[in-house]
Design an enzyme around this catalytic site. Structure first.
Site, PDB file in Angstrom:
ATOM      1  N   ARG A   1      36.248  39.451  40.339  1.00  0.00           N
ATOM      2  CA  ARG A   1      35.949  40.299  41.484  1.00  0.00           C
ATOM      3  C   ARG A   1      35.160  41.805  41.628  1.00  0.00           C
ATOM      4  O   ARG A   1      34.785  42.015  42.463  1.00  0.00           O
ATOM      5  CB  ARG A   1      37.735  40.580  41.401  1.00  0.00           C
ATOM      6  CG  ARG A   1      38.750  39.758  42.325  1.00  0.00           C
ATOM      7  CD  ARG A   1      40.431  39.871  41.515  1.00  0.00           C
ATOM      8  NE  ARG A   1      40.740  41.505  41.892  1.00  0.00           N
ATOM      9  CZ  ARG A   1      42.121  41.625  40.845  1.00  0.00           C
ATOM     10  NH1 ARG A   1      42.106  40.871  39.762  1.00  0.00           N
ATOM     11  NH2 ARG A   1      42.845  42.414  41.465  1.00  0.00           N
TER      12      ARG A   1
ATOM     13  N   ARG B   1      50.149  39.941  38.401  1.00  0.00           N
ATOM     14  CA  ARG B   1      49.449  38.929  39.875  1.00  0.00           C
ATOM     15  C   ARG B   1      48.630  37.945  39.191  1.00  0.00           C
ATOM     16  O   ARG B   1      47.816  38.186  37.985  1.00  0.00           O
ATOM     17  CB  ARG B   1      48.443  40.442  40.418  1.00  0.00           C
ATOM     18  CG  ARG B   1      49.189  40.684  42.063  1.00  0.00           C
ATOM     19  CD  ARG B   1      48.418  41.360  42.429  1.00  0.00           C
ATOM     20  NE  ARG B   1      46.600  40.610  42.428  1.00  0.00           N
ATOM     21  CZ  ARG B   1      46.212  42.237  43.611  1.00  0.00           C
ATOM     22  NH1 ARG B   1      46.418  43.231  43.777  1.00  0.00           N
ATOM     23  NH2 ARG B   1      44.655  41.280  43.525  1.00  0.00           N
TER      24      ARG B   1
ATOM     25  N   ARG C   1      48.472  45.798  34.665  1.00  0.00           N
ATOM     26  CA  ARG C   1      48.616  45.954  36.072  1.00  0.00           C
ATOM     27  C   ARG C   1      49.936  45.529  36.026  1.00  0.00           C
ATOM     28  O   ARG C   1      50.590  44.205  35.875  1.00  0.00           O
ATOM     29  CB  ARG C   1      47.713  45.560  36.612  1.00  0.00           C
ATOM     30  CG  ARG C   1      48.643  46.525  38.531  1.00  0.00           C
ATOM     31  CD  ARG C   1      47.419  46.149  39.381  1.00  0.00           C
ATOM     32  NE  ARG C   1      46.791  45.390  40.294  1.00  0.00           N
ATOM     33  CZ  ARG C   1      45.870  45.184  41.230  1.00  0.00           C
ATOM     34  NH1 ARG C   1      45.572  46.477  41.971  1.00  0.00           N
ATOM     35  NH2 ARG C   1      44.986  43.784  41.309  1.00  0.00           N
TER      36      ARG C   1
ATOM     37  N   ARG D   1      35.785  44.157  53.680  1.00  0.00           N
ATOM     38  CA  ARG D   1      34.842  43.768  51.928  1.00  0.00           C
ATOM     39  C   ARG D   1      33.496  42.925  52.330  1.00  0.00           C
ATOM     40  O   ARG D   1      33.157  42.930  51.370  1.00  0.00           O
ATOM     41  CB  ARG D   1      35.793  42.421  51.874  1.00  0.00           C
ATOM     42  CG  ARG D   1      37.350  43.434  50.501  1.00  0.00           C
ATOM     43  CD  ARG D   1      37.201  42.083  50.149  1.00  0.00           C
ATOM     44  NE  ARG D   1      38.585  42.096  48.599  1.00  0.00           N
ATOM     45  CZ  ARG D   1      38.911  42.590  48.295  1.00  0.00           C
ATOM     46  NH1 ARG D   1      39.960  43.554  49.267  1.00  0.00           N
ATOM     47  NH2 ARG D   1      39.922  43.034  47.360  1.00  0.00           N
TER      48      ARG D   1
ATOM     49  N   LYS E   1      42.610  52.104  45.099  1.00  0.00           N
ATOM     50  CA  LYS E   1      43.689  51.729  46.967  1.00  0.00           C
ATOM     51  C   LYS E   1      44.913  51.400  47.357  1.00  0.00           C
ATOM     52  O   LYS E   1      45.209  52.349  47.869  1.00  0.00           O
ATOM     53  CB  LYS E   1      43.086  50.831  47.353  1.00  0.00           C
ATOM     54  CG  LYS E   1      41.231  50.662  47.046  1.00  0.00           C
ATOM     55  CD  LYS E   1      40.568  49.619  47.905  1.00  0.00           C
ATOM     56  CE  LYS E   1      40.880  48.081  47.476  1.00  0.00           C
ATOM     57  NZ  LYS E   1      40.367  48.138  46.159  1.00  0.00           N
TER      58      LYS E   1
HETATM   59  P1  ADP Z   1      42.015  44.470  44.479  1.00  0.00           P
HETATM   60  O1  ADP Z   1      41.324  44.449  45.304  1.00  0.00           O
HETATM   61  O2  ADP Z   1      42.826  44.071  43.632  1.00  0.00           O
HETATM   62  O3  ADP Z   1      41.229  43.070  44.143  1.00  0.00           O
HETATM   63  P2  ADP Z   1      43.470  42.786  47.219  1.00  0.00           P
HETATM   64  O4  ADP Z   1      44.708  43.006  47.212  1.00  0.00           O
HETATM   65  O5  ADP Z   1      42.750  43.956  48.163  1.00  0.00           O
HETATM   66  O6  ADP Z   1      43.040  43.350  45.467  1.00  0.00           O
HETATM   67  O7  ADP Z   1      42.737  41.568  47.606  1.00  0.00           O
HETATM   68  C1  ADP Z   1      42.907  40.393  46.604  1.00  0.00           C
HETATM   69  C2  ADP Z   1      42.550  39.155  46.947  1.00  0.00           C
HETATM   70  O8  ADP Z   1      42.751  39.596  48.427  1.00  0.00           O
HETATM   71  C3  ADP Z   1      40.993  39.022  47.228  1.00  0.00           C
HETATM   72  O9  ADP Z   1      40.416  39.061  45.941  1.00  0.00           O
HETATM   73  C4  ADP Z   1      40.425  38.145  48.248  1.00  0.00           C
HETATM   74  O10 ADP Z   1      40.284  36.777  47.200  1.00  0.00           O
HETATM   75  C5  ADP Z   1      41.357  37.870  49.008  1.00  0.00           C
HETATM   76  N1  ADP Z   1      40.898  39.018  49.880  1.00  0.00           N
HETATM   77  C6  ADP Z   1      41.846  40.613  50.434  1.00  0.00           C
HETATM   78  N2  ADP Z   1      40.832  41.405  50.933  1.00  0.00           N
HETATM   79  C7  ADP Z   1      40.037  40.637  51.809  1.00  0.00           C
HETATM   80  C8  ADP Z   1      38.847  40.811  52.625  1.00  0.00           C
HETATM   81  N3  ADP Z   1      39.176  41.608  53.580  1.00  0.00           N
HETATM   82  N4  ADP Z   1      37.749  39.563  52.899  1.00  0.00           N
HETATM   83  C9  ADP Z   1      38.317  38.369  52.159  1.00  0.00           C
HETATM   84  N5  ADP Z   1      38.958  38.445  51.322  1.00  0.00           N
HETATM   85  C10 ADP Z   1      39.976  39.027  51.164  1.00  0.00           C
END
Ligand code: ADP
Length: 211
Positions: free
Chosen positions: A166, A155, A122, A88, A13
């Site tokens: 996750r 990360r 990563r 999400r 993404k």
């Molecule tokens: P990935 O898709 O690799 O898991 P992201 O960078 O999109 O990573 O998100 C990292 C973290 O940020 C998530 O695991 C969560 O803790 C938080 N997060 C991101 N977007 C949301 C969202 N829309 N709602 C709730 N938590 C979020």
């Protein structure tokens, strides 16, 4: 164009949102990046979400929705945007549709095995956010960003425990959005198991734009 990029962690993404955002000239809005930046700066928001993000759990809906609502009110988002990592959960998606109408939802499909391999190697540039992989997409000089020369880091939530969590969180809380957006005729399924270039070609076709 007002777009959502949906898919499990490691589906690509962030990488593809970066590429498509340049091609169509709309901002990439990543809730994950917003949270990581807040954590790095040690702001109030950062302190609130640090542990949650580290474990790979979701930040509460109310907090996340109000943040996105504010961000989408900025002038640069008026003509379009790519939401990367939001919504999400069903409540987040339901809240979003109260104040935004979308053009499409790009849904990245990919197997768990590929995702785990990608996330566990990563590396990200601390300065510009460019994404690398130790074996699939290594930087030319180890630990140094090709684009800006910044240092690369892993990360904290790319530990194996957090990756597993996750993925579980994705299946339980986020995957129901596939049905939600299919019912609204917005869904474009994209196989993102190959290279970013291959995925980008599919996205251009699905969204109907040429370079
Ligand atoms: P990935 O898709 O690799 O898991 P992201 O960078 O999109 O990573 O998100 C990292 C973290 O940020 C998530 O695991 C969560 O803790 C938080 N997060 C991101 N977007 C949301 C969202 N829309 N709602 C709730 N938590 C979020």
């Amino acid at each position: 164009m007002k777009l959502i990029f949906l898919g499990p962690p490691g589906a690509g993404k962030g990488t593809l949102a970066g590429l498509v955002s340049k091609e169509i000239g709309v901002p990439q809005i990543s809730t994950g990046d917003i949270f990581r930046e807040a954590i790095k700066r040690g702001t109030e928001l950062g302190k609130k979400v640090k542990e949650i993000v580290g474990r790979g759990d979701l930040v509460p809906d109310e907090l996340t929705v109000s943040l996105v609502r504010e961000r989408l009110a900025e002038p640069d988002a008026a003509k379009g945007y790519i939401l990367d990592g939001f919504p999400r959960t069903i409540p987040q998606a339901a809240a979003l549709e109260q104040f935004q109408s979308l053009d499409a939802v790009v849904n990245f499909t990919i197997g768990d095995d590929v995702v785990v391999k990608r996330l566990s190697g990563r590396e990200i540039c601390k300065t510009c956010g460019a994404i690398y992989h130790v074996t699939n997409m290594p930087a030319k000089v180890k630990g140094v960003c090709d684009a800006c020369g910044g240092p690369l880091y892993t990360r904290p939530d790319d530990s194996i425990e957090s990756i597993t969590n996750r993925l579980e969180v994705y299946k339980r809380q986020t995957e129901p959005l596939v049905e939600f957006y299919a019912a609204r005729n917005l869904l474009k399924n994209i196989d993102s198991s190959k290279s970013p270039e291959d995925t980008l070609i599919q996205i251009r076709k699905a969204l109907g734009y040429t370079r």
